[in-house]
Write an enzyme that holds these catalytic residues in place. Sequence first.
Site, short mmCIF file in Angstrom:
data_model
loop_
_atom_site.label_atom_id
_atom_site.label_comp_id
_atom_site.label_asym_id
_atom_site.label_seq_id
_atom_site.Cartn_x
_atom_site.Cartn_y
_atom_site.Cartn_z
N ASN A 10 3.51 -3.24 -4.17
CA ASN A 10 2.75 -2.09 -4.65
C ASN A 10 3.75 -0.96 -4.88
OD1 ASN A 10 1.11 0.11 -5.01
ND2 ASN A 10 0.20 0.06 -2.96
N TRP A 11 4.03 -0.68 -6.14
CA TRP A 11 5.07 0.31 -6.45
C TRP A 11 4.55 1.75 -6.39
CZ3 TRP A 11 8.29 -2.19 -11.05
CH2 TRP A 11 9.02 -3.27 -10.54
N LYS A 12 3.27 1.92 -6.15
CA LYS A 12 2.69 3.26 -6.01
C LYS A 12 3.17 4.17 -7.15
CE LYS A 12 2.22 2.36 -1.12
NZ LYS A 12 2.11 2.86 0.22
N HIS A 96 -7.21 0.62 -2.00
CA HIS A 96 -6.06 0.93 -1.14
C HIS A 96 -6.38 2.17 -0.30
CE1 HIS A 96 -2.06 2.23 0.07
NE2 HIS A 96 -1.69 0.97 -0.11
N GLU A 98 -4.78 4.73 0.39
CA GLU A 98 -4.41 6.01 -0.24
C GLU A 98 -5.48 6.44 -1.24
OE1 GLU A 98 -0.44 4.87 -1.43
OE2 GLU A 98 0.12 4.84 0.69
N GLU A 168 -4.54 -3.80 5.84
CA GLU A 168 -3.49 -2.79 5.95
C GLU A 168 -3.94 -1.71 6.93
OE1 GLU A 168 -0.82 -2.82 2.22
OE2 GLU A 168 -2.47 -1.47 1.85
N GLY A 174 3.81 2.89 5.48
CA GLY A 174 4.89 3.84 5.23
C GLY A 174 5.39 4.55 6.48
N SER A 214 4.45 -1.49 6.32
CA SER A 214 5.85 -1.55 6.77
C SER A 214 6.40 -2.98 6.87
CB SER A 214 6.00 -0.81 8.10
OG SER A 214 5.65 0.55 7.96
N GLY A 235 4.88 -2.09 0.20
CA GLY A 235 5.09 -0.85 -0.52
C GLY A 235 6.58 -0.57 -0.66
N GLY A 236 7.09 0.27 0.22
CA GLY A 236 8.47 0.76 0.15
C GLY A 236 9.51 -0.34 -0.09
P1 PGA Z 1 4.49 0.16 3.02
O1 PGA Z 1 3.17 0.24 2.13
O2 PGA Z 1 5.01 -1.28 2.90
O3 PGA Z 1 5.44 1.15 2.41
O4 PGA Z 1 4.11 0.48 4.42
C1 PGA Z 1 2.23 -0.80 2.07
C2 PGA Z 1 1.09 -0.44 1.17
O5 PGA Z 1 0.69 0.75 1.15
O6 PGA Z 1 0.53 -1.30 0.45
#
Ligand code: PGA
Length: 254
Positions: A10-12, A96, A98, A168, A174, A214, A235-236
């Site tokens: 997920n490149w956000k 998600h 967010e 998640e 994050g 993470s 994500g990251g």
């Molecule tokens: P993260 O994000 O790996 O940076 O914790 C995961 C996500 O939000 O899908």
Amino acid sequence: MSRTPLIAGNWKMFKTGPEAVATAERLTDLTRDTQDVDIMIAPTFLSLPLVSERTRRGTVKTGAQNLFHEREGAYTGEVSAEMIRAAGADYVIVGHSERRLLFNETDQSINLKVKAALNAGLAPVLCVGESETEKDEKKTFSVLDKQVRNGLKGFRSEQLGSLVLAYEPVWAIGTGKTATPDQVNEVHRYIRALMEKLFDKTLANAVRILYGGSVKPENVSELMALEDVDGALVGGASLDADKFVRIINFKTER
Ligand code: PGA
């Protein structure tokens, strides 16, 4: 039942078009011989058609990070499932945390999005997870029950063949904090049992449940070794192709 693992990035809201294409091309090269693992990256809407085009001949599939449930119309700023599909994507991330927290998505709007995704032939990746407070108040299972039950309201099991679930925990996204393997497997087992209760055993056995929060090369093999973990939503650590490929190659990563 053996489920093909899915490693999704997920490149956000990261990467311009050229940056996204460069990373996608590097990832395509690095995964040319990858077998037995499905790979997906979700760039921004702007980069999605370009990235889908550049990854077409490789093993990497693409997805969007969100959608709006209507097919078309006067909905300024929104993008439909059909448009995402036409851009070359196979998946769409729905609900998600967010989006739930920052953009007020509810289980009801998420349910409409799942419906729209399936109608357009996209595999929805439905995200669920509890907040830190909910965890501390021991509400994890009741929160997940509500999110899964309401997110999938009104479907029959036969309609959900392409569905992917992603657990998640919000407090692990994050933050560098990951749930312990025992916590993760307990929750994944709970979600699978819930799917059996809400639908049937066939779907419960077949549905892929990803873990997200993470995930990195250093912890992926431990997580993937858990019986009810069928992949990761990253994500990251998915932003760098060389790092992400170490997660994709979790079988050899220690
Ligand atoms: P993260 O994000 O790996 O940076 O914790 C995961 C996500 O939000 O899908």
